[in-house]
Write a protein that holds these residues in place. Structure first.
Motif, PDB file in Angstrom:
ATOM      1  N   MET A   1     -10.029  17.979  32.633  1.00 23.39           N
ATOM      2  CA  MET A   1     -10.133  19.422  32.894  1.00 23.39           C
ATOM      3  C   MET A   1      -9.312  19.750  34.130  1.00 23.39           C
ATOM      4  N   SER A   2      -8.324  20.507  33.943  1.00 26.02           N
ATOM      5  CA  SER A   2      -7.428  20.764  35.057  1.00 26.02           C
ATOM      6  C   SER A   2      -8.072  21.605  36.143  1.00 26.02           C
ATOM      7  N   TYR A   3      -9.166  22.256  35.838  1.00 29.28           N
ATOM      8  CA  TYR A   3      -9.895  22.990  36.852  1.00 29.28           C
ATOM      9  C   TYR A   3     -10.346  22.044  37.944  1.00 29.28           C
ATOM     10  N   VAL A   4     -10.505  20.815  37.564  1.00 28.33           N
ATOM     11  CA  VAL A   4     -11.060  19.833  38.482  1.00 28.33           C
ATOM     12  C   VAL A   4     -10.058  19.489  39.568  1.00 28.33           C
ATOM     13  N   GLY A   5     -10.477  19.624  40.783  1.00 19.42           N
ATOM     14  CA  GLY A   5      -9.677  19.168  41.904  1.00 19.42           C
ATOM     15  C   GLY A   5     -10.091  17.763  42.259  1.00 19.42           C
ATOM     16  N   PRO A   6      -9.473  17.205  43.242  1.00 15.40           N
ATOM     17  CA  PRO A   6      -9.780  15.816  43.597  1.00 15.40           C
ATOM     18  C   PRO A   6     -11.216  15.624  44.050  1.00 15.40           C
ATOM     19  N   ASP A   7     -11.791  16.675  44.583  1.00 16.12           N
ATOM     20  CA  ASP A   7     -13.153  16.537  45.103  1.00 16.12           C
ATOM     21  C   ASP A   7     -14.158  17.289  44.247  1.00 16.12           C
ATOM     22  N   VAL A  56     -27.168  36.492  23.410  1.00 20.12           N
ATOM     23  CA  VAL A  56     -25.726  36.400  23.578  1.00 20.12           C
ATOM     24  C   VAL A  56     -25.363  34.944  23.473  1.00 20.12           C
ATOM     25  N   ARG A  57     -24.517  34.645  22.544  1.00 17.59           N
ATOM     26  CA  ARG A  57     -24.170  33.244  22.346  1.00 17.59           C
ATOM     27  C   ARG A  57     -23.074  32.850  23.315  1.00 17.59           C
ATOM     28  N   ALA A  58     -23.390  31.850  24.097  1.00 18.06           N
ATOM     29  CA  ALA A  58     -22.362  31.337  24.990  1.00 18.06           C
ATOM     30  C   ALA A  58     -21.357  30.558  24.161  1.00 18.06           C
ATOM     31  N   SER A  59     -20.139  30.544  24.639  1.00 16.77           N
ATOM     32  CA  SER A  59     -19.109  29.825  23.905  1.00 16.77           C
ATOM     33  C   SER A  59     -19.472  28.360  23.784  1.00 16.77           C
ATOM     34  N   SER A  60     -19.140  27.790  22.650  1.00 20.43           N
ATOM     35  CA  SER A  60     -19.390  26.367  22.485  1.00 20.43           C
ATOM     36  C   SER A  60     -18.159  25.553  22.852  1.00 20.43           C
ATOM     37  N   ALA A  61     -17.162  26.235  23.396  1.00 12.17           N
ATOM     38  CA  ALA A  61     -15.941  25.514  23.763  1.00 12.17           C
ATOM     39  C   ALA A  61     -16.270  24.449  24.794  1.00 12.17           C
ATOM     40  N   PRO A  62     -15.800  23.249  24.575  1.00  7.21           N
ATOM     41  CA  PRO A  62     -16.077  22.203  25.546  1.00  7.21           C
ATOM     42  C   PRO A  62     -15.381  22.487  26.872  1.00  7.21           C
ATOM     43  N   VAL A  63     -15.965  21.976  27.910  1.00  7.72           N
ATOM     44  CA  VAL A  63     -15.406  22.211  29.238  1.00  7.72           C
ATOM     45  C   VAL A  63     -13.958  21.740  29.297  1.00  7.72           C
ATOM     46  N   HIS A 219     -19.414  32.570  37.310  1.00  6.49           N
ATOM     47  CA  HIS A 219     -20.120  31.392  37.819  1.00  6.49           C
ATOM     48  C   HIS A 219     -20.281  31.484  39.323  1.00  6.49           C
ATOM     49  N   VAL A 220     -21.380  30.925  39.779  1.00  2.00           N
ATOM     50  CA  VAL A 220     -21.691  30.860  41.204  1.00  2.00           C
ATOM     51  C   VAL A 220     -21.369  29.445  41.676  1.00  2.00           C
ATOM     52  N   SER A 260     -20.314  31.454  32.718  1.00  2.96           N
ATOM     53  CA  SER A 260     -19.000  30.942  32.341  1.00  2.96           C
ATOM     54  C   SER A 260     -19.058  30.041  31.113  1.00  2.96           C
ATOM     55  N   ASN A 261     -18.073  30.224  30.231  1.00  2.00           N
ATOM     56  CA  ASN A 261     -17.979  29.341  29.073  1.00  2.00           C
ATOM     57  C   ASN A 261     -16.973  28.215  29.302  1.00  2.00           C
ATOM     58  N   TYR A 262     -16.472  28.082  30.541  1.00  2.00           N
ATOM     59  CA  TYR A 262     -15.468  27.048  30.774  1.00  2.00           C
ATOM     60  C   TYR A 262     -15.778  26.126  31.944  1.00  2.00           C
ATOM     61  N   VAL A 263     -16.732  26.489  32.777  1.00  2.00           N
ATOM     62  CA  VAL A 263     -17.236  25.564  33.800  1.00  2.00           C
ATOM     63  C   VAL A 263     -18.737  25.760  33.911  1.00  2.00           C
ATOM     64  N   GLY A 264     -19.421  24.767  34.435  1.00  2.00           N
ATOM     65  CA  GLY A 264     -20.846  24.916  34.702  1.00  2.00           C
ATOM     66  C   GLY A 264     -21.753  24.602  33.529  1.00  2.00           C
ATOM     67  N   ASP A 265     -21.177  24.218  32.415  1.00  2.00           N
ATOM     68  CA  ASP A 265     -21.983  23.798  31.268  1.00  2.00           C
ATOM     69  C   ASP A 265     -23.021  24.843  30.867  1.00  2.00           C
TER      70      ASP A 265
END
Ligand code: ZN
Length: 325
Positions: A1-7, A56-63, A219-220, A260-265
Motif C-alpha cells: 500500500m503506497s499510503y504506507v510510509g516507512p513508519d 451504508v455499505r462500506a467499500s469492500s475494496a482491500p486496503v 479517517h481520524v 475511509s474505504n482505503y485506510v483504517g480497515d
C-alpha cells in the motif's frame, strides 16, 4: 500500500469480513460516546448489524488497492497541484477571547488548520527540514486540492472557523495555529508547540486527503507510541485515542459519511508515528482527514458549505464529549 510510509503502522486486521456499516443507527443515538459505541458494535464482526435503520455499505475494496500517493509529504495527506488562489477573504483574530459561560468554560482547544493558503509561494521555507523526534521532515506542505482547484488549505481554514465558533458557543477558549495570517506555515514542529504552550485540553488538526478517485470517506489519525529525541507521545496515546474515537463517532453521526474505504480497515481510525504534529505533541491531539479531495463524490461534499458545517459540528461534538468525560 503506497499510503504506507516507512513508519506507518498498518491497520490491524480486526475485520477480515467487513460487512455493512450501519451508520443510521448511530445517528439515532443522542449521546456522543453512545453513538460511537453503537457504531463500533454494528461494525464489528460480532456485532448486531440488524438492529434497524438504513445502512451504508462500506467499500469492500482491500486496503492494498489504494493507488500510489503522490507524495508522503509532511502532512497527513498527499500534495496536490500548485494552488494559485488568494487566501480566503475572511480574516478573524489569531486567537479569540474565551466565552464567559458554557460547559467548556476553562477548557482550551487548539485547532490546527492543515497547511497554509500561501505555502505554495514559499517553497524554500516550507521545504526546510525540521526535527520531529524520529527523523527530519519538511517544515510543511502545500496540501492537496480538488480537481477543480478548491484547495485543502481553504477547506481547513473554513472548517476551523466553523469549529471555533461552535466551541466558543460551548464556552471554550479556542486558539488557531494559523489563520491565513502568516506568509507560510507554521512548520509542523511549531504547530505542535502551539498546542503544548497553550496547555490545550484537546488539539485537532484539520485536513482533507489527496488519494485516488474511488477512495472515499474520512479517517481520524491517532498518535502512535513514539519515544525518540524530542518526541515522547507515550502519555498522550491513550487520551488521544479517546478523543479520536469520540470525534470519529460524532463525525459519522453529523455528516452521514462512512469511514475511509482505503485506510483504517473500516474503523475510521489510523495510527501513525511519522507525523511531526503528533510526535511532538504533549497534549491530546488527533488529525482528521475529512474526505478525499481527489474523489468527485467526496469533493462534492468537501466543497459544500452546508456539509462543512456538519463536519465542524461532528468534530465539535466529539471534542465536547471528550472534554466533558
Ligand atoms: Zn493535509
Amino acid at each position: 500500500m503506497s499510503y504506507v510510509g516507512p513508519d506507518f503502522d498498518p491497520p490491524r486486521p480486526r475485520r477480515p469480513r467487513r460487512g455493512p456499516v450501519t451508520v443510521a443507527v448511530a445517528a439515532l443515538v443522542p449521546g456522543a460516546l453512545l453513538g460511537w459505541l453503537v457504531y463500533e458494535a454494528v461494525g464489528s464482526p460480532g456485532g448486531d448489524r440488524g438492529s434497524g435503520g438504513a445502512s451504508v455499505r462500506a467499500s469492500s475494496a482491500p486496503v492494498s488497492s489504494a493507488p500510489p500517493r503522490t507524495s508522503p509529504g509532511d502532512g497527513a495527506d498527499a500534495k496536490g497541484p500548485s494552488p494559485s488562489r488568494t487566501p480566503a477573504a475572511t480574516r478573524t483574530p489569531f486567537s479569540s477571547a474565551p466565552a464567559a459561560t458554557g460547559p467548556l468554560k476553562g477548557k482550551v482547544v487548539v485547532i490546527d488548520p492543515g497547511h497554509n493558503p500561501a505555502n505554495v509561494r514559499h517553497a524554500t521555507e516550507i521545504n526546510r527540514k525540521v526535527n520531529i523526534g524520529t527523523h527530519w521532515k519538511e517544515c510543511d506542505t502545500t496540501g492537496t486540492s480538488t480537481n477543480a482547484g478548491y484547495t485543502e488549505a481553504e477547506f481547513t481554514l473554513d472548517v476551523a472557523h466553523r469549529l471555533r465558533a461552535l466551541l466558543q458557543q460551548q464556552g471554550a477558549t479556542v486558539e488557531l495555529t494559523q489563520d491565513g495570517d502568516r506568509p507560510w506555515g507554521p512548520c509542523v514542529d511549531e504547530r505542535a508547540r502551539i498546542g503544548n504552550r497553550a496547555k490545550a485540553d484537546a488539539v485537532v488538526s484539520i485536513h482533507a486527503d489527496g488519494s485516488g478517485a474511488g477512495n472515499r470517506g474520512f479517517h481520524v489519525i491517532l498518535p502512535g507510541s513514539v519515544h525518540a529525541g524530542a518526541a515522547d507521545t507515550r502519555p498522550i496515546v491513550g487520551p488521544s485515542r479517546d478523543l479520536g474515537e469520540r470525534i470519529a463517532g460524532n463525525f459519522v453521526r453529523a455528516t452521514g459519511s462512512a469511514p475511509s474505504n482505503y485506510v483504517g480497515d473500516g474503523t475510521g481510525l489510523v495510527t501513525r508515528t511519522d507525523l511531526g504534529g503528533l510526535n511532538l505533541s504533549t497534549v491530546p491531539k488527533v488529525f482528521i482527514e475529512c474526505g478525499n479531495m481527489r474523489d468527485s463524490k467526496d469533493a462534492a461534499l468537501l466543497t459544500s458549505g452546508a456539509w462543512r458545517q456538519k463536519a465542524a459540528q461532528g468534530i465539535s461534538e466529539g471534542i465536547v464529549s471528550f472534554l466533558r468525560g
